[in-house]
Design a protein around this motif. Structure first.
Motif, PDB file in Angstrom:
ATOM      1  N   PRO A  79       0.814  -1.213   0.000  1.00 16.78           N
ATOM      2  CA  PRO A  79       0.000   0.000   0.000  1.00 16.78           C
ATOM      3  C   PRO A  79       0.851   1.267   0.000  1.00 16.78           C
ATOM      4  CG  PRO A  79       0.134  -0.860   2.206  1.00 16.78           C
ATOM      5  CD  PRO A  79       0.871  -1.843   1.335  1.00 16.78           C
ATOM      6  N   TYR A  80       0.228   2.356  -0.416  1.00 17.92           N
ATOM      7  CA  TYR A  80       0.908   3.659  -0.387  1.00 17.92           C
ATOM      8  C   TYR A  80      -0.102   4.766  -0.132  1.00 17.92           C
ATOM      9  CZ  TYR A  80      -1.037   4.967  -4.905  1.00 17.92           C
ATOM     10  OH  TYR A  80      -1.919   5.302  -5.917  1.00 17.92           O
ATOM     11  N   VAL A  81       0.398   5.899   0.345  1.00 22.04           N
ATOM     12  CA  VAL A  81      -0.361   7.147   0.456  1.00 22.04           C
ATOM     13  C   VAL A  81       0.524   8.249  -0.100  1.00 22.04           C
ATOM     14  CG1 VAL A  81      -1.468   8.802   1.986  1.00 22.04           C
ATOM     15  CG2 VAL A  81      -1.610   6.367   2.503  1.00 22.04           C
ATOM     16  N   SER A  82      -0.010   9.017  -1.044  1.00 19.87           N
ATOM     17  CA  SER A  82       0.767  10.085  -1.678  1.00 19.87           C
ATOM     18  C   SER A  82       0.000  11.398  -1.588  1.00 19.87           C
ATOM     19  CB  SER A  82       1.032   9.739  -3.149  1.00 19.87           C
ATOM     20  OG  SER A  82       1.780  10.762  -3.779  1.00 19.87           O
ATOM     21  N   PHE A  83       0.716  12.484  -1.308  1.00 27.82           N
ATOM     22  CA  PHE A  83       0.100  13.810  -1.210  1.00 27.82           C
ATOM     23  C   PHE A  83       0.983  14.813  -1.920  1.00 27.82           C
ATOM     24  CE2 PHE A  83      -0.328  17.967   0.781  1.00 27.82           C
ATOM     25  CZ  PHE A  83      -1.703  18.170   0.698  1.00 27.82           C
ATOM     26  N   ASP A  84       0.367  15.751  -2.622  1.00 29.24           N
ATOM     27  CA  ASP A  84       1.140  16.845  -3.227  1.00 29.24           C
ATOM     28  C   ASP A  84       0.336  18.132  -3.212  1.00 29.24           C
ATOM     29  OD1 ASP A  84      -0.393  16.935  -5.879  1.00 29.24           O
ATOM     30  OD2 ASP A  84       0.375  14.898  -5.918  1.00 29.24           O
ATOM     31  N   ALA A  85       1.039  19.239  -3.374  1.00 29.81           N
ATOM     32  CA  ALA A  85       0.434  20.572  -3.367  1.00 29.81           C
ATOM     33  C   ALA A  85       0.963  21.370  -4.547  1.00 29.81           C
ATOM     34  CB  ALA A  85       0.742  21.283  -2.044  1.00 29.81           C
ATOM     35  N   GLY A  86       0.317  22.520  -4.793  1.00 25.00           N
ATOM     36  CA  GLY A  86       0.700  23.344  -5.936  1.00 25.00           C
ATOM     37  C   GLY A  86      -0.008  22.888  -7.195  1.00 25.00           C
ATOM     38  N   GLY A  87       0.517  23.299  -8.352  1.00 22.74           N
ATOM     39  CA  GLY A  87      -0.041  22.841  -9.617  1.00 22.74           C
ATOM     40  C   GLY A  87      -0.581  23.957 -10.483  1.00 22.74           C
ATOM     41  N   ALA A  88      -1.544  23.606 -11.323  1.00 19.78           N
ATOM     42  CA  ALA A  88      -2.050  24.522 -12.347  1.00 19.78           C
ATOM     43  C   ALA A  88      -2.802  25.701 -11.735  1.00 19.78           C
ATOM     44  CB  ALA A  88      -2.959  23.764 -13.309  1.00 19.78           C
ATOM     45  N   ASP A  89      -2.707  26.835 -12.421  1.00 27.83           N
ATOM     46  CA  ASP A  89      -3.430  28.049 -12.023  1.00 27.83           C
ATOM     47  C   ASP A  89      -3.649  28.871 -13.288  1.00 27.83           C
ATOM     48  OD1 ASP A  89      -4.550  30.237 -10.847  1.00 27.83           O
ATOM     49  OD2 ASP A  89      -2.853  30.724  -9.554  1.00 27.83           O
ATOM     50  N   LYS A  90      -4.858  28.793 -13.833  1.00 27.24           N
ATOM     51  CA  LYS A  90      -5.108  29.408 -15.135  1.00 27.24           C
ATOM     52  C   LYS A  90      -6.421  30.183 -15.125  1.00 27.24           C
ATOM     53  CE  LYS A  90      -5.586  28.349 -20.081  1.00 27.24           C
ATOM     54  NZ  LYS A  90      -5.607  27.280 -21.116  1.00 27.24           N
ATOM     55  N   CYS A  91      -6.385  31.393 -15.701  1.00 30.77           N
ATOM     56  CA  CYS A  91      -7.585  32.213 -15.889  1.00 30.77           C
ATOM     57  C   CYS A  91      -7.670  32.649 -17.351  1.00 30.77           C
ATOM     58  CB  CYS A  91      -7.553  33.454 -14.997  1.00 30.77           C
ATOM     59  SG  CYS A  91      -7.724  33.125 -13.227  1.00 30.77           S
ATOM     60  N   GLU A  92      -8.892  32.712 -17.871  1.00 30.27           N
ATOM     61  CA  GLU A  92      -9.116  33.194 -19.229  1.00 30.27           C
ATOM     62  C   GLU A  92     -10.276  34.180 -19.233  1.00 30.27           C
ATOM     63  OE1 GLU A  92      -9.620  30.172 -22.135  1.00 30.27           O
ATOM     64  OE2 GLU A  92      -7.493  29.612 -22.152  1.00 30.27           O
ATOM     65  N   ASN A  93     -10.146  35.218 -20.053  1.00 27.55           N
ATOM     66  CA  ASN A  93     -11.202  36.218 -20.205  1.00 27.55           C
ATOM     67  C   ASN A  93     -12.014  35.941 -21.463  1.00 27.55           C
ATOM     68  OD1 ASN A  93     -10.264  37.682 -17.916  1.00 27.55           O
ATOM     69  ND2 ASN A  93      -8.712  38.680 -19.191  1.00 27.55           N
ATOM     70  N   TYR A  94     -13.277  36.290 -21.414  1.00 29.35           N
ATOM     71  CA  TYR A  94     -14.144  36.134 -22.585  1.00 29.35           C
ATOM     72  C   TYR A  94     -15.162  37.276 -22.601  1.00 29.35           C
ATOM     73  CZ  TYR A  94     -17.504  34.174 -19.240  1.00 29.35           C
ATOM     74  OH  TYR A  94     -18.344  33.989 -18.170  1.00 29.35           O
ATOM     75  N   THR A  95     -15.781  37.467 -23.747  1.00 23.55           N
ATOM     76  CA  THR A  95     -16.776  38.525 -23.922  1.00 23.55           C
ATOM     77  C   THR A  95     -18.038  37.956 -24.537  1.00 23.55           C
ATOM     78  OG1 THR A  95     -15.051  40.198 -24.225  1.00 23.55           O
ATOM     79  CG2 THR A  95     -17.264  40.756 -24.989  1.00 23.55           C
ATOM     80  N   ASP A  96     -19.143  38.211 -23.892  1.00 23.88           N
ATOM     81  CA  ASP A  96     -20.465  37.919 -24.423  1.00 23.88           C
ATOM     82  C   ASP A  96     -21.226  39.232 -24.547  1.00 23.88           C
ATOM     83  OD1 ASP A  96     -20.218  35.201 -24.739  1.00 23.88           O
ATOM     84  OD2 ASP A  96     -20.927  34.724 -22.718  1.00 23.88           O
ATOM     85  N   GLN A 108      -5.274  22.925  -5.886  1.00 26.26           N
ATOM     86  CA  GLN A 108      -4.890  23.145  -4.502  1.00 26.26           C
ATOM     87  C   GLN A 108      -3.999  22.018  -3.978  1.00 26.26           C
ATOM     88  OE1 GLN A 108      -5.318  25.831  -2.910  1.00 26.26           O
ATOM     89  NE2 GLN A 108      -6.943  26.898  -3.990  1.00 26.26           N
ATOM     90  N   SER A 109      -4.464  20.781  -4.136  1.00 24.23           N
ATOM     91  CA  SER A 109      -3.696  19.644  -3.632  1.00 24.23           C
ATOM     92  C   SER A 109      -4.207  18.362  -4.272  1.00 24.23           C
ATOM     93  CB  SER A 109      -3.794  19.539  -2.105  1.00 24.23           C
ATOM     94  OG  SER A 109      -5.135  19.300  -1.710  1.00 24.23           O
ATOM     95  N   GLY A 110      -3.442  17.294  -4.086  1.00 18.45           N
ATOM     96  CA  GLY A 110      -3.840  15.989  -4.583  1.00 18.45           C
ATOM     97  C   GLY A 110      -3.498  14.911  -3.558  1.00 18.45           C
ATOM     98  N   LEU A 111      -4.393  13.937  -3.421  1.00 17.01           N
ATOM     99  CA  LEU A 111      -4.187  12.826  -2.500  1.00 17.01           C
ATOM    100  C   LEU A 111      -4.488  11.531  -3.241  1.00 17.01           C
ATOM    101  CD1 LEU A 111      -3.778  11.725   0.445  1.00 17.01           C
ATOM    102  CD2 LEU A 111      -6.261  11.912   0.692  1.00 17.01           C
ATOM    103  N   SER A 112      -3.622  10.539  -3.084  1.00 18.12           N
ATOM    104  CA  SER A 112      -3.843   9.235  -3.706  1.00 18.12           C
ATOM    105  C   SER A 112      -3.548   8.139  -2.691  1.00 18.12           C
ATOM    106  CB  SER A 112      -2.941   9.059  -4.940  1.00 18.12           C
ATOM    107  OG  SER A 112      -3.171   7.809  -5.560  1.00 18.12           O
ATOM    108  N   VAL A 113      -4.477   7.180  -2.592  1.00 15.11           N
ATOM    109  CA  VAL A 113      -4.320   6.030  -1.694  1.00 15.11           C
ATOM    110  C   VAL A 113      -4.534   4.774  -2.525  1.00 15.11           C
ATOM    111  CG1 VAL A 113      -5.157   4.862   0.367  1.00 15.11           C
ATOM    112  CG2 VAL A 113      -5.193   7.359   0.252  1.00 15.11           C
ATOM    113  N   GLY A 114      -3.589   3.845  -2.480  1.00 14.92           N
ATOM    114  CA  GLY A 114      -3.749   2.667  -3.314  1.00 14.92           C
ATOM    115  C   GLY A 114      -2.706   1.597  -3.063  1.00 14.92           C
ATOM    116  N   VAL A 115      -2.476   0.809  -4.104  1.00 14.55           N
ATOM    117  CA  VAL A 115      -1.549  -0.322  -4.050  1.00 14.55           C
ATOM    118  C   VAL A 115      -0.531  -0.182  -5.177  1.00 14.55           C
ATOM    119  CG1 VAL A 115      -1.323  -2.821  -4.220  1.00 14.55           C
ATOM    120  CG2 VAL A 115      -3.289  -1.844  -3.049  1.00 14.55           C
ATOM    121  N   ARG A 116       0.726  -0.497  -4.864  1.00 13.58           N
ATOM    122  CA  ARG A 116       1.803  -0.403  -5.852  1.00 13.58           C
ATOM    123  C   ARG A 116       2.560  -1.721  -5.927  1.00 13.58           C
ATOM    124  NH1 ARG A 116       7.644   2.499  -6.029  1.00 13.58           N
ATOM    125  NH2 ARG A 116       8.097   0.599  -4.859  1.00 13.58           N
ATOM    126  N   GLY A 117       2.836  -2.168  -7.146  1.00 21.58           N
ATOM    127  CA  GLY A 117       3.667  -3.335  -7.363  1.00 21.58           C
ATOM    128  C   GLY A 117       4.931  -2.948  -8.105  1.00 21.58           C
TER     129      GLY A 117
END
Length: 213
Positions: A79-96, A108-117
């Motif tokens: 088994p494993y537990v993995s955590f990370d922070a940071g990552g993408a940050d994107k904004c786009e403007n549009y006109t209607d 914001q963050s990512g968490l993964s719990v699972g099995v590794r071989g």
């Protein structure tokens, strides 16, 4: 007294020194730190054509803790537990007609719990494959303003966890009996995004520094 202290230190150090001179450790607890790049996407397939929209990219960093059970001299599973922070940050403007809008996506963050071989590839390396339940914490906002008065006419915010399955794969190379470096990738399928019909996917590539105990 000084002689007794020296002998005690020498005896305490002997097992560690003898341990380091042996073969590389297989199995047991491992702790990793990692850093790399993530790229979340929205994708949809229509009529055999897949459409992909990027949600940006960014630097991520984190850690993983796992316990590998030695199945044979070349194979481990655990088994494993993995955590990370940071990552993408994107904004786009549009006109209607009559409004100016801004749509933003932020990791914001990512968490993964699972099995590794893992399987040994030679005397110093291993290849691994993992399957996990991933939780991806994000912020998603849409703000529209009147194009004349600049007053906010629509404000939508949906921070929350996007959940799904993740697959990780990569390889590690032993620097010593207990320390290793590696390269890996994780791909997460996180389901429908905001009822749009587009699937949210997260791709992450990273470099790893790890210790086995």
């Amino acid at each position: 007294m000084r002689k007794v202290l020296f002998v005690a230190l020498a005896l305490a150090a002997t097992p560690a020194c003898a341990d380091e001179s042996g073969e590389d450790k297989i199995g047991g607890m491992r702790i990793e730190v990692h850093a790399g790049i993530e790229r979340p996407n929205l994708s949809d397939t229509q009529g055999g054509t897949t459409y992909v929209a990027s949600l940006g990219s960014g630097f991520v960093y984190g850690a993983e803790v796992g316990y590998d059970v030695k199945v044979s001299d070349t194979v481990t599973v655990g088994p494993y537990v993995s955590f990370d922070a940071g990552g993408a940050d994107k904004c786009e403007n549009y006109t209607d007609p009559g409004v100016n809008g801004t749509v933003c996506f932020k990791s914001q963050s990512g968490l993964s719990v699972g099995v590794r071989g893992a399987i040994r590839a030679g005397s110093k390396a291993e290849l691994y494959l993992g399957l996990g339940y991933d939780v991806y914490d994000t912020d998603f906002t849409i703000v529209e303003r009147n194009s004349v008065t600049n007053a906010i006419v629509f404000n939508y915010a949906n921070p929350g966890n996007r959940k799904g399955l993740g697959v990780s794969f990569g390889g590690n190379y032993n620097l010593s009996k207990h320390m290793y470096i590696g390269l890996g990738m994780r791909v997460s399928e996180l389901g429908d995004f905001e009822g749009s019909g587009f699937k949210l996917q997260r791709f992450q590539g990273h470099a790893t520094l790890g210790l086995r105990f």
